[in-house]
Design a protein around this motif. Structure first.
Motif, PDB file in Angstrom:
ATOM      1  N   TYR A 188      67.479   6.005  50.507  1.00  0.00           N
ATOM      2  CA  TYR A 188      67.054   6.902  51.581  1.00  0.00           C
ATOM      3  C   TYR A 188      65.548   6.747  51.854  1.00  0.00           C
ATOM      4  O   TYR A 188      65.116   6.583  53.001  1.00  0.00           O
ATOM      5  CB  TYR A 188      67.378   8.345  51.192  1.00  0.00           C
ATOM      6  N   SER A 189      64.759   6.782  50.790  1.00  0.00           N
ATOM      7  CA  SER A 189      63.305   6.706  50.975  1.00  0.00           C
ATOM      8  C   SER A 189      62.866   5.313  51.417  1.00  0.00           C
ATOM      9  O   SER A 189      61.923   5.175  52.203  1.00  0.00           O
ATOM     10  CB  SER A 189      62.572   7.123  49.701  1.00  0.00           C
ATOM     11  N   PHE A 190      63.541   4.254  50.944  1.00  0.00           N
ATOM     12  CA  PHE A 190      63.185   2.900  51.372  1.00  0.00           C
ATOM     13  C   PHE A 190      63.460   2.710  52.862  1.00  0.00           C
ATOM     14  O   PHE A 190      62.662   2.120  53.592  1.00  0.00           O
ATOM     15  CB  PHE A 190      63.952   1.854  50.556  1.00  0.00           C
ATOM     16  N   ARG A 191      64.612   3.208  53.335  1.00  0.00           N
ATOM     17  CA  ARG A 191      64.905   3.103  54.768  1.00  0.00           C
ATOM     18  C   ARG A 191      63.851   3.878  55.567  1.00  0.00           C
ATOM     19  O   ARG A 191      63.324   3.366  56.571  1.00  0.00           O
ATOM     20  CB  ARG A 191      66.298   3.638  55.074  1.00  0.00           C
ATOM     21  N   SER A 192      63.543   5.075  55.124  1.00  0.00           N
ATOM     22  CA  SER A 192      62.558   5.900  55.829  1.00  0.00           C
ATOM     23  C   SER A 192      61.197   5.206  55.884  1.00  0.00           C
ATOM     24  O   SER A 192      60.535   5.186  56.932  1.00  0.00           O
ATOM     25  CB  SER A 192      62.414   7.257  55.136  1.00  0.00           C
ATOM     26  N   ASN A 200      71.156  -0.684  59.055  1.00  0.00           N
ATOM     27  CA  ASN A 200      70.273  -0.997  57.942  1.00  0.00           C
ATOM     28  C   ASN A 200      69.707  -2.397  58.095  1.00  0.00           C
ATOM     29  O   ASN A 200      70.330  -3.285  58.705  1.00  0.00           O
ATOM     30  CB  ASN A 200      71.030  -0.901  56.614  1.00  0.00           C
ATOM     31  N   GLY A 201      68.555  -2.602  57.523  1.00  0.00           N
ATOM     32  CA  GLY A 201      67.947  -3.926  57.542  1.00  0.00           C
ATOM     33  C   GLY A 201      67.159  -4.139  56.265  1.00  0.00           C
ATOM     34  O   GLY A 201      67.159  -3.304  55.371  1.00  0.00           O
ATOM     35  N   ILE A 202      66.487  -5.242  56.197  1.00  0.00           N
ATOM     36  CA  ILE A 202      65.605  -5.496  55.055  1.00  0.00           C
ATOM     37  C   ILE A 202      64.317  -6.136  55.556  1.00  0.00           C
ATOM     38  O   ILE A 202      64.268  -6.704  56.651  1.00  0.00           O
ATOM     39  CB  ILE A 202      66.253  -6.416  53.990  1.00  0.00           C
ATOM     40  N   ASN A 203      63.300  -6.040  54.744  1.00  0.00           N
ATOM     41  CA  ASN A 203      62.053  -6.742  54.992  1.00  0.00           C
ATOM     42  C   ASN A 203      62.192  -8.134  54.386  1.00  0.00           C
ATOM     43  O   ASN A 203      62.174  -8.287  53.164  1.00  0.00           O
ATOM     44  CB  ASN A 203      60.886  -5.979  54.366  1.00  0.00           C
ATOM     45  N   ILE A 204      62.365  -9.120  55.242  1.00  0.00           N
ATOM     46  CA  ILE A 204      62.668 -10.486  54.785  1.00  0.00           C
ATOM     47  C   ILE A 204      61.633 -10.981  53.778  1.00  0.00           C
ATOM     48  O   ILE A 204      61.965 -11.669  52.805  1.00  0.00           O
ATOM     49  CB  ILE A 204      62.750 -11.451  55.986  1.00  0.00           C
ATOM     50  N   GLU A 205      60.366 -10.612  53.988  1.00  0.00           N
ATOM     51  CA  GLU A 205      59.307 -11.093  53.100  1.00  0.00           C
ATOM     52  C   GLU A 205      59.479 -10.580  51.672  1.00  0.00           C
ATOM     53  O   GLU A 205      58.989 -11.190  50.720  1.00  0.00           O
ATOM     54  CB  GLU A 205      57.929 -10.665  53.630  1.00  0.00           C
ATOM     55  N   ASP A 206      60.159  -9.446  51.517  1.00  0.00           N
ATOM     56  CA  ASP A 206      60.340  -8.861  50.184  1.00  0.00           C
ATOM     57  C   ASP A 206      61.517  -9.469  49.427  1.00  0.00           C
ATOM     58  O   ASP A 206      61.630  -9.300  48.211  1.00  0.00           O
ATOM     59  CB  ASP A 206      60.565  -7.341  50.286  1.00  0.00           C
ATOM     60  N   SER A 221      60.955  11.456  50.368  1.00  0.00           N
ATOM     61  CA  SER A 221      60.301  10.201  50.759  1.00  0.00           C
ATOM     62  C   SER A 221      59.694   9.537  49.532  1.00  0.00           C
ATOM     63  O   SER A 221      59.772  10.058  48.416  1.00  0.00           O
ATOM     64  CB  SER A 221      59.201  10.498  51.784  1.00  0.00           C
ATOM     65  N   VAL A 222      59.061   8.375  49.754  1.00  0.00           N
ATOM     66  CA  VAL A 222      58.248   7.782  48.700  1.00  0.00           C
ATOM     67  C   VAL A 222      57.219   8.824  48.282  1.00  0.00           C
ATOM     68  O   VAL A 222      56.805   9.654  49.107  1.00  0.00           O
ATOM     69  CB  VAL A 222      57.555   6.498  49.195  1.00  0.00           C
ATOM     70  N   PRO A 223      56.845   8.867  47.008  1.00  0.00           N
ATOM     71  CA  PRO A 223      57.073   7.854  45.972  1.00  0.00           C
ATOM     72  C   PRO A 223      58.431   7.909  45.275  1.00  0.00           C
ATOM     73  O   PRO A 223      58.651   7.158  44.320  1.00  0.00           O
ATOM     74  CB  PRO A 223      55.958   8.138  44.967  1.00  0.00           C
TER      75      PRO A 223
END
Length: 405
Positions: free
Chosen positions: A17-21, A192-198, A10-12
């Motif tokens: 993989y970690s971004f999706r999680s 999969n998706g994305i955070n639109i704000e980012d 996971s992060v950090p």
């Protein structure tokens, strides 16, 4: 609802993989659920540090399993990993009292999760992001259809049969499991998706533009991990040939990984060092500004089982940024890209096809403008995280109902 997520790492640690999680637990928390995370011993290996038994990151509670010492046999090492992880899952479950155990691939996470879930009578959801046997082929651990390959494949199939519900990253994975006899009723794609704000359209990173000598150039870019299956060798070959016709282009390769040294040597041997920039990995916060300074994003994945079955995340980021995307026509890309609508597809494993695709885009501003207009709208409507992850409610409810029956 409290969900105990079992992760490889996971992060950090920063990777797909970690971004999706992270986005899964972020959205679940936003919905009022209570996600808690356990990471396997591979987290310590990925993060290159011993880590802590427990830690909080951005308000999320992480239970770390801790590192394990390797055995002479890889199989014994994997058994030791699963025993350690199973013990940690039991400890965390006794404390947290979760409603659901949600194990994410690989199967080294799923097997102990399934065992502990059955002991504690907690529903178990298994999420497959890629088949572990195919990842092993790409990493050179074994070859396709070898004895170990088929053993791993059969174990994965067994886990899918016994999990209460199965999540898959994309439709191609679901089709493959149906062929193995897994009921389609117990499988749900969680795309999969994305955070639109980012990833909103923004100005280019002026500092990088100047530092890397990219001012006034047409920039073809790749941002991601340098895995062998990404096809960066094809990209460099195609770029070298494209220079004969387009002298004002630059190739920007951002990231790193197993292919990095090989790619650097290829660039040197082709004598194109003046036209290729490889700055290594950069801060995630500066990625949008790097996307913004590119003209075309290239995804020349080789055609192997992994890329034919699994959809990548990076093209979605590029499309959200209003970038022109050129991708090989492997199955994972075909689930995301409609040729001529939100990107361009070219024949996989063919440098000449990629040269032709680049040439078409560099000489056809009307096509590029159409792609830039269509892509952000499509991603926002179809692949934002809140939409793609909304299916978890149905998945969890079905798992709880199965456990009660």
């Amino acid at each position: 609802m409290k969900i105990l997520h079992i992760l490889d790492h996971s992060v950090p640690v920063h990777d797909g993989y970690s971004f999706r999680s992270y986005n899964i637990v972020r959205i679940q928390k936003k919905w009022g659920w209570h996600p808690v995370i356990i990471t396997s011993p591979k987290h310590e290996k990925s993060s290159k540090e011993a880590g802590k038994r427990e830690e909080y990151i951005d308000g999320f509670h992480y239970y770390r399993t801790g590192s394990i010492s390797p055995c002479p046999s890889s199989v014994l090492t994997e058994i030791r990993l699963m025993l350690a992880l199973g013990k940690r899952i039991k400890e965390a479950a006794d404390i947290e009292k979760p409603d659901i155990i949600h194990a994410h691939s690989p199967i080294l996470n799923a097997i102990p999760a399934l065992i502990i879930g059955r002991i504690l009578k907690i529903p178990v959801v298994y999420e497959i992001r890629a088949f572990w046997e195919d990842a092993g082929v790409d990493q050179g651990t074994y070859v396709q259809d070898s004895l170990k390959y088929n053993i791993v494949k059969n174990i994965e199939t067994f886990v899918c049969r016994h999990a209460d519900q199965v999540c898959v990253l994309c439709n191609e994975l679901k089709k493959d499991l149906i062929k193995r006899g897994i009921s389609p009723e117990k499988m749900t794609p969680v795309f999969n998706g994305i955070n639109i704000e980012d990833f909103t359209i923004c100005a280019p990173d002026a500092e990088f533009l100047k530092k890397w000598g990219l001012e006034g150039k047409k920039i073809i870019g790749f941002i991601g991990s340098f895995y062998r299956y990404e096809g960066l060798d094809i990209l460099v070959q195609a770029f070298s040939r494209l220079l004969n016709k387009h002298s004002d282009i630059m190739l920007l390769l951002v990231g790193g990984g197993e292919m990095e040294q090989e790619i650097r040597e290829m660039v040197k041997n082709l004598e194109i060092e003046k036209h290729v920039v490889m700055p290594g990995r950069i801060s995630h916060k500066r990625i949008p500004g790097v996307y913004a300074l590119t003209d075309i994003l290239a995804y020349p994945r080789h055609s192997v089982r992994l890329t034919e079955l699994v959809t990548p995340l990076k093209p979605l980021e590029a499309m959200a940024m209003g970038k022109v995307v050129a991708a090989s026509n492997v199955g994972g890309h075909r689930e995301l890209i409609v040729n001529g609508k939100n990107g361009i597809l070219f024949k996989a494993d063919n440098a000449f096809a990629l040269v032709e695709a680049f040439d078409n885009l560099l000489t056809n501003p009307e096509l590029c403008q159409e792609l830039r207009k269509n892509s952000p709208k499509w991603v926002k409507e179809e692949h934002n995280w809140e939409k793609t992850l909304a299916v978890y409610l149905k998945i969890y409810e079905q798992s709880l109902n199965i456990q009660k029956s």
